[in-house]
Scaffold this motif. Sequence first.
Motif, PDB file in Angstrom:
ATOM      1  N   ASN A  56       0.818  -1.216   0.000  1.00  0.00           N
ATOM      2  CA  ASN A  56       0.000   0.000   0.000  1.00  0.00           C
ATOM      3  C   ASN A  56       0.850   1.265   0.000  1.00  0.00           C
ATOM      4  OD1 ASN A  56       0.973  -0.049   2.573  1.00  0.00           O
ATOM      5  ND2 ASN A  56      -1.002  -0.211   3.596  1.00  0.00           N
ATOM      6  N   GLU A  57       2.159   1.110  -0.148  1.00  0.00           N
ATOM      7  CA  GLU A  57       3.046   2.269  -0.239  1.00  0.00           C
ATOM      8  C   GLU A  57       3.616   2.328  -1.651  1.00  0.00           C
ATOM      9  OE1 GLU A  57       5.277   2.934   3.850  1.00  0.00           O
ATOM     10  OE2 GLU A  57       5.359   0.842   3.258  1.00  0.00           O
ATOM     11  N   ASP A  58       3.874   3.541  -2.111  1.00  0.00           N
ATOM     12  CA  ASP A  58       4.417   3.718  -3.444  1.00  0.00           C
ATOM     13  C   ASP A  58       5.949   3.593  -3.378  1.00  0.00           C
ATOM     14  OD1 ASP A  58       5.194   4.520  -5.930  1.00  0.00           O
ATOM     15  OD2 ASP A  58       3.810   6.213  -6.049  1.00  0.00           O
ATOM     16  N   PRO A  59       6.507   2.539  -4.003  1.00  0.00           N
ATOM     17  CA  PRO A  59       7.962   2.335  -3.877  1.00  0.00           C
ATOM     18  C   PRO A  59       8.789   3.475  -4.481  1.00  0.00           C
ATOM     19  CG  PRO A  59       7.035   0.841  -5.519  1.00  0.00           C
ATOM     20  CD  PRO A  59       5.867   1.523  -4.840  1.00  0.00           C
ATOM     21  N   HIS A  60       8.157   4.304  -5.336  1.00  0.00           N
ATOM     22  CA  HIS A  60       8.904   5.425  -5.911  1.00  0.00           C
ATOM     23  C   HIS A  60       9.143   6.526  -4.883  1.00  0.00           C
ATOM     24  CE1 HIS A  60       6.772   3.629  -9.385  1.00  0.00           C
ATOM     25  NE2 HIS A  60       7.921   3.816  -9.985  1.00  0.00           N
ATOM     26  N   PHE A  61       8.212   6.643  -3.900  1.00  0.00           N
ATOM     27  CA  PHE A  61       8.278   7.786  -2.971  1.00  0.00           C
ATOM     28  C   PHE A  61       8.369   7.299  -1.532  1.00  0.00           C
ATOM     29  CE2 PHE A  61       6.034   9.318  -6.691  1.00  0.00           C
ATOM     30  CZ  PHE A  61       6.621  10.545  -6.931  1.00  0.00           C
ATOM     31  N   VAL A 281     -11.946   1.361 -25.611  1.00  0.00           N
ATOM     32  CA  VAL A 281     -11.234   0.807 -24.449  1.00  0.00           C
ATOM     33  C   VAL A 281     -12.242   0.330 -23.402  1.00  0.00           C
ATOM     34  CG1 VAL A 281      -9.703   1.402 -22.531  1.00  0.00           C
ATOM     35  CG2 VAL A 281      -9.187   2.205 -24.843  1.00  0.00           C
ATOM     36  N   SER A 282     -12.053  -0.901 -22.895  1.00  0.00           N
ATOM     37  CA  SER A 282     -13.037  -1.481 -21.980  1.00  0.00           C
ATOM     38  C   SER A 282     -12.719  -1.267 -20.503  1.00  0.00           C
ATOM     39  CB  SER A 282     -13.149  -2.993 -22.194  1.00  0.00           C
ATOM     40  OG  SER A 282     -12.947  -3.342 -23.529  1.00  0.00           O
ATOM     41  N   PHE A 283     -11.422  -1.110 -20.171  1.00  0.00           N
ATOM     42  CA  PHE A 283     -11.048  -1.105 -18.756  1.00  0.00           C
ATOM     43  C   PHE A 283     -10.136   0.073 -18.406  1.00  0.00           C
ATOM     44  CE2 PHE A 283     -11.269  -5.580 -20.144  1.00  0.00           C
ATOM     45  CZ  PHE A 283     -12.325  -6.027 -19.353  1.00  0.00           C
ATOM     46  N   ILE A 284     -10.301   0.555 -17.185  1.00  0.00           N
ATOM     47  CA  ILE A 284      -9.328   1.491 -16.605  1.00  0.00           C
ATOM     48  C   ILE A 284      -8.802   0.808 -15.343  1.00  0.00           C
ATOM     49  CG2 ILE A 284      -8.932   3.796 -15.676  1.00  0.00           C
ATOM     50  CD1 ILE A 284     -11.544   4.643 -17.144  1.00  0.00           C
ATOM     51  N   LEU A 285      -7.513   0.596 -15.267  1.00  0.00           N
ATOM     52  CA  LEU A 285      -6.924  -0.185 -14.175  1.00  0.00           C
ATOM     53  C   LEU A 285      -6.000   0.698 -13.349  1.00  0.00           C
ATOM     54  CD1 LEU A 285      -6.375  -2.950 -12.823  1.00  0.00           C
ATOM     55  CD2 LEU A 285      -4.667  -3.380 -14.599  1.00  0.00           C
ATOM     56  N   GLN A 286      -6.153   0.656 -12.036  1.00  0.00           N
ATOM     57  CA  GLN A 286      -5.269   1.456 -11.177  1.00  0.00           C
ATOM     58  C   GLN A 286      -5.095   0.816  -9.808  1.00  0.00           C
ATOM     59  OE1 GLN A 286      -7.751   5.201 -10.714  1.00  0.00           O
ATOM     60  NE2 GLN A 286      -7.272   4.722  -8.579  1.00  0.00           N
ATOM     61  N   ASP A 287      -4.029   1.262  -9.123  1.00  0.00           N
ATOM     62  CA  ASP A 287      -3.756   0.810  -7.762  1.00  0.00           C
ATOM     63  C   ASP A 287      -4.676   1.519  -6.782  1.00  0.00           C
ATOM     64  OD1 ASP A 287      -1.376  -0.977  -7.012  1.00  0.00           O
ATOM     65  OD2 ASP A 287      -0.600   0.151  -8.721  1.00  0.00           O
ATOM     66  N   PRO A 288      -4.942   0.895  -5.605  1.00  0.00           N
ATOM     67  CA  PRO A 288      -5.838   1.534  -4.629  1.00  0.00           C
ATOM     68  C   PRO A 288      -5.286   2.845  -4.066  1.00  0.00           C
ATOM     69  CG  PRO A 288      -5.342  -0.745  -4.011  1.00  0.00           C
ATOM     70  CD  PRO A 288      -4.490  -0.418  -5.171  1.00  0.00           C
ATOM     71  N   PHE A 289      -3.944   3.020  -4.067  1.00  0.00           N
ATOM     72  CA  PHE A 289      -3.425   4.242  -3.432  1.00  0.00           C
ATOM     73  C   PHE A 289      -3.568   5.492  -4.293  1.00  0.00           C
ATOM     74  CE2 PHE A 289       0.496   1.787  -4.602  1.00  0.00           C
ATOM     75  CZ  PHE A 289       0.971   2.599  -5.620  1.00  0.00           C
ATOM     76  N   TYR A 290      -3.978   5.343  -5.553  1.00  0.00           N
ATOM     77  CA  TYR A 290      -4.251   6.527  -6.373  1.00  0.00           C
ATOM     78  C   TYR A 290      -5.702   6.958  -6.192  1.00  0.00           C
ATOM     79  CZ  TYR A 290       0.101   5.700  -8.918  1.00  0.00           C
ATOM     80  OH  TYR A 290       1.414   5.544  -9.257  1.00  0.00           O
ATOM     81  N   SER A 291      -5.958   8.236  -6.365  1.00  0.00           N
ATOM     82  CA  SER A 291      -7.321   8.759  -6.311  1.00  0.00           C
ATOM     83  C   SER A 291      -8.134   8.190  -7.484  1.00  0.00           C
ATOM     84  CB  SER A 291      -7.273  10.292  -6.399  1.00  0.00           C
ATOM     85  OG  SER A 291      -8.511  10.776  -6.853  1.00  0.00           O
ATOM     86  N   ARG A 292      -9.407   7.855  -7.227  1.00  0.00           N
ATOM     87  CA  ARG A 292     -10.261   7.262  -8.260  1.00  0.00           C
ATOM     88  C   ARG A 292     -10.946   8.309  -9.115  1.00  0.00           C
ATOM     89  NH1 ARG A 292     -13.731   1.903  -7.576  1.00  0.00           N
ATOM     90  NH2 ARG A 292     -14.791   2.827  -9.341  1.00  0.00           N
ATOM     91  N   VAL A 308      -9.969  -1.459  -9.677  1.00  0.00           N
ATOM     92  CA  VAL A 308      -8.968  -1.056  -8.688  1.00  0.00           C
ATOM     93  C   VAL A 308      -8.356  -2.326  -8.117  1.00  0.00           C
ATOM     94  CG1 VAL A 308      -8.529   0.172  -6.541  1.00  0.00           C
ATOM     95  CG2 VAL A 308     -10.208   1.059  -8.157  1.00  0.00           C
ATOM     96  N   ALA A 309      -7.081  -2.536  -8.400  1.00  0.00           N
ATOM     97  CA  ALA A 309      -6.423  -3.769  -7.968  1.00  0.00           C
ATOM     98  C   ALA A 309      -5.051  -3.454  -7.401  1.00  0.00           C
ATOM     99  CB  ALA A 309      -6.295  -4.728  -9.151  1.00  0.00           C
ATOM    100  N   ALA A 310      -4.653  -4.248  -6.444  1.00  0.00           N
ATOM    101  CA  ALA A 310      -3.330  -4.078  -5.850  1.00  0.00           C
ATOM    102  C   ALA A 310      -2.284  -4.654  -6.796  1.00  0.00           C
ATOM    103  CB  ALA A 310      -3.271  -4.780  -4.507  1.00  0.00           C
ATOM    104  N   SER A 311      -1.234  -3.873  -7.084  1.00  0.00           N
ATOM    105  CA  SER A 311      -0.172  -4.386  -7.942  1.00  0.00           C
ATOM    106  C   SER A 311       0.905  -5.073  -7.112  1.00  0.00           C
ATOM    107  CB  SER A 311       0.432  -3.258  -8.774  1.00  0.00           C
ATOM    108  OG  SER A 311       1.008  -2.297  -7.927  1.00  0.00           O
ATOM    109  N   SER A 312       0.721  -5.057  -5.789  1.00  0.00           N
ATOM    110  CA  SER A 312       1.703  -5.686  -4.906  1.00  0.00           C
ATOM    111  C   SER A 312       1.009  -6.339  -3.723  1.00  0.00           C
ATOM    112  CB  SER A 312       2.677  -4.630  -4.369  1.00  0.00           C
ATOM    113  OG  SER A 312       3.738  -4.449  -5.257  1.00  0.00           O
ATOM    114  N   VAL A 313       1.685  -7.288  -3.123  1.00  0.00           N
ATOM    115  CA  VAL A 313       1.185  -7.967  -1.932  1.00  0.00           C
ATOM    116  C   VAL A 313       0.973  -6.933  -0.818  1.00  0.00           C
ATOM    117  CG1 VAL A 313       1.773  -9.649  -0.143  1.00  0.00           C
ATOM    118  CG2 VAL A 313       2.359 -10.103  -2.535  1.00  0.00           C
ATOM    119  N   GLY A 314      -0.212  -6.975  -0.197  1.00  0.00           N
ATOM    120  CA  GLY A 314      -0.504  -6.024   0.875  1.00  0.00           C
ATOM    121  C   GLY A 314      -1.141  -4.741   0.385  1.00  0.00           C
ATOM    122  N   GLY A 315      -1.293  -4.608  -0.930  1.00  0.00           N
ATOM    123  CA  GLY A 315      -1.891  -3.398  -1.504  1.00  0.00           C
ATOM    124  C   GLY A 315      -3.364  -3.285  -1.198  1.00  0.00           C
TER     125      GLY A 315
END
Lengths: 337, 427
Positions: A56-61, A281-292, A308-315
């Motif tokens: 649930n944390e952004d590894p970039h920041f 386009v059928s889908f918009i895919l994003q991580d939960p930590f971004y604003s919807r 809205v899907a977690a791209s990492s374990v614990g997301g």
Amino acid sequence: MNIPMALRLSAFVVFCLNLGARAEPLRIVTTTSDLADIAKRIAGEHGVVQFVCNGNEDPHFLTARPSYTLMARKADLWIRIGMELEVGWEPVILDGARNPRIHVGQPGHLDASLRVHKLDVPHGPISRAMGDIHPSGNPHYWLDPWNVRVVAETIAERLAALRPSNEADFRRNLDCFKRELDERMFGPALVADLGGDVLWDALHKETLDTAIHSSGKSLGGWMAAMASVRGRGLVTYHKNWEYFARRFGLVVMAELEPKPGIPPTAAHLATVAERMKQEGVSFILQDPFYSRKAADRLAGQTGARVLVAASSVGGSPAVGSVFQVFEELVALFTRKN
Amino acid sequence: MQRHIVFCTVFFLGMEFMRPNGIAQPTGAMGGPYGLERSLQAFNPAISVIVDLFYRQDDSEEGIAHVLEGLSGFGHIHGHAHHDHAHGAEKGFNLRHVEIQLSADVDPYFKGSAIVGVDTERAELEVAEIETSHLPWGFKLKGGKFYSDFGYLNAQHSHQWDFIDRPLIFQLVLGEHGLNDKGLQLSWLAPAPFYLLSGVEVFQGNNETAFAYHGEDPLPIYDGPRLGVGWLKFGPDLPGAHGVQIGFSAGVGRHQEAHDGDADGDADHWLDGTHAFWGADAVYKFNAPKPYGQGDITLQAEYLFRRKDLELIDHTLRPELVGNSLVKKQDGYYIQAVYGVLPRWRIGTRFEQVGLKNQDNRPNGEKVRMGASSRAALMLDFTPSEFSRIRLQANQGAYKTEEGKQDVTEVGVQWMVSLGAHGAHKF
């Protein structure tokens, strides 16, 4: 020295020898929760695994914190994603931990990207004007099940080098992990008949259909489930779903971020909406930590579905393992509504 | 002499214990069409350049630098290692020196880095440090010219600050460059279940405003090192996204001053003695589970107390005071908070006071108690990417100067960018 004393002493010596025979588990620290999950599976009882960046944390920041230094100080093995993903905080942790075993280039430092299949490796000159670009390619490679398999092999190999006495166990754990992954990917029947290696090889050579046909068993798992959305268009928030999309035949048309690491702008979203309408386009895919917000607005304009899907374990609370990352994704994409 | 022997022993003992592991390791794929070029460049030091431009205005008559020079208890002293007025921010455009940083692993034993600060008039070696990378038991030895790790903010470069300017107490006690000197540092990470880092430093003792070694007649000449510093940093092992660090530090060094009492351009009295300081610092950081820094919180505070014990060595105007002592006791603190209010936008506020304790025991027997000065700041910054930042800041200060009480409002706009290698910043 009287007899009981000698007895006690020898009992103590035997006790100590027993302690010595049961080697301490390897202390493994990984940069991300995904690597931790894989390492846990491979190391089994011979390793204690901790990780720095949760899903649930952004590894970039990420900001390096004193508790990370504590983890790294005692580690026997440090595993990173690599490809510059952790460049903003890994050096500080490694430097602060004063643990020569895990310095870059030592056996205790493992870059998990060593042998993975890389995407978006820039060709030609690159510039930061292109956004947060990674010179070695897109670092979100753990979203391709093949790369998860490769990383598991890389970790098993390094664990065996660090602890040769447990090599057989690491190999058994790896085989078990690969078997489970392959069964989830292709379905148990096909894996039982042809074996995972053959299936992956066929997938890479684009001869999977022939292999399935010759086997007579039917395709199962994620591959079968995702076949229903093959070729469909996809818009993602950040450029981190490329590996997943390409593996399962989805086409990423655009990102909501105008450039990697730059939040969506109204002007950019208007262009994306236009493209989405034109290309269906059928889908918009994003991580939960971004604003919807941006995704919901686009969905309203274009009729696409927001996933809205977690791209990492614990997301997200439901995603506790790398396999569950894919299970959740496949469930979202194939949900009928 | 004994001190020198101790340093050498520490240094060579350290070298003795460095055992790099000789096993060859693959160091990552060098693939891609630029593989050859990259492999040739692999040994080049990482290079980064920081350009830091700011514009400022204030409503004082002669500029804020002049007000601070006359601040009660912290008054300007002549005869220092650096020239007067060298770095006082002017009204209008200011280009903080451009930092050119080079760093690389030297060999399996050492890492090296150098930072050259260049401004429009001159270049200055800001940092040139060598540090060990292989000492056992949590030790690390650093040598060269470097920022002392005492406190929290001192070791940070100006581009890492959350405000345009350095807190008053550090600027007044240690000058625009903070405590940055030639010397050695030995630090130790304790094998505790919490974070505990301690360090000792010995420096030559050259600083813009403190420990300044003038050495001119009639002041006695002392050999270096003339300054010792010790510090401790403690961080509990907090779960999740929280990080805390608490620090204590102290230092003592030889200190000399030359004053021009009648302002005729020549020094007329000289002081020699010691300068001691101690301080405490605390930082709390919260990393919110949102992208682009939104929701992140940083709380930070530091306190510093300094005491000068000096003897009047000579006084050409009032020879009867020679041999008397001057004791100066001053302190100050700042407390600040920064919050990620929107993606890439942060707001911050800082409040600081100096001279809560502000007492001089003068050579003529006078005991003078002077009042406190304070300053409040508001900051808003925007970080387009990890490599650039634009900042707006307003300060409102109430200063107690030798000319009386003075209120000064300052506004500043800062624009800074970082080119080249991606820097990683400490907690």
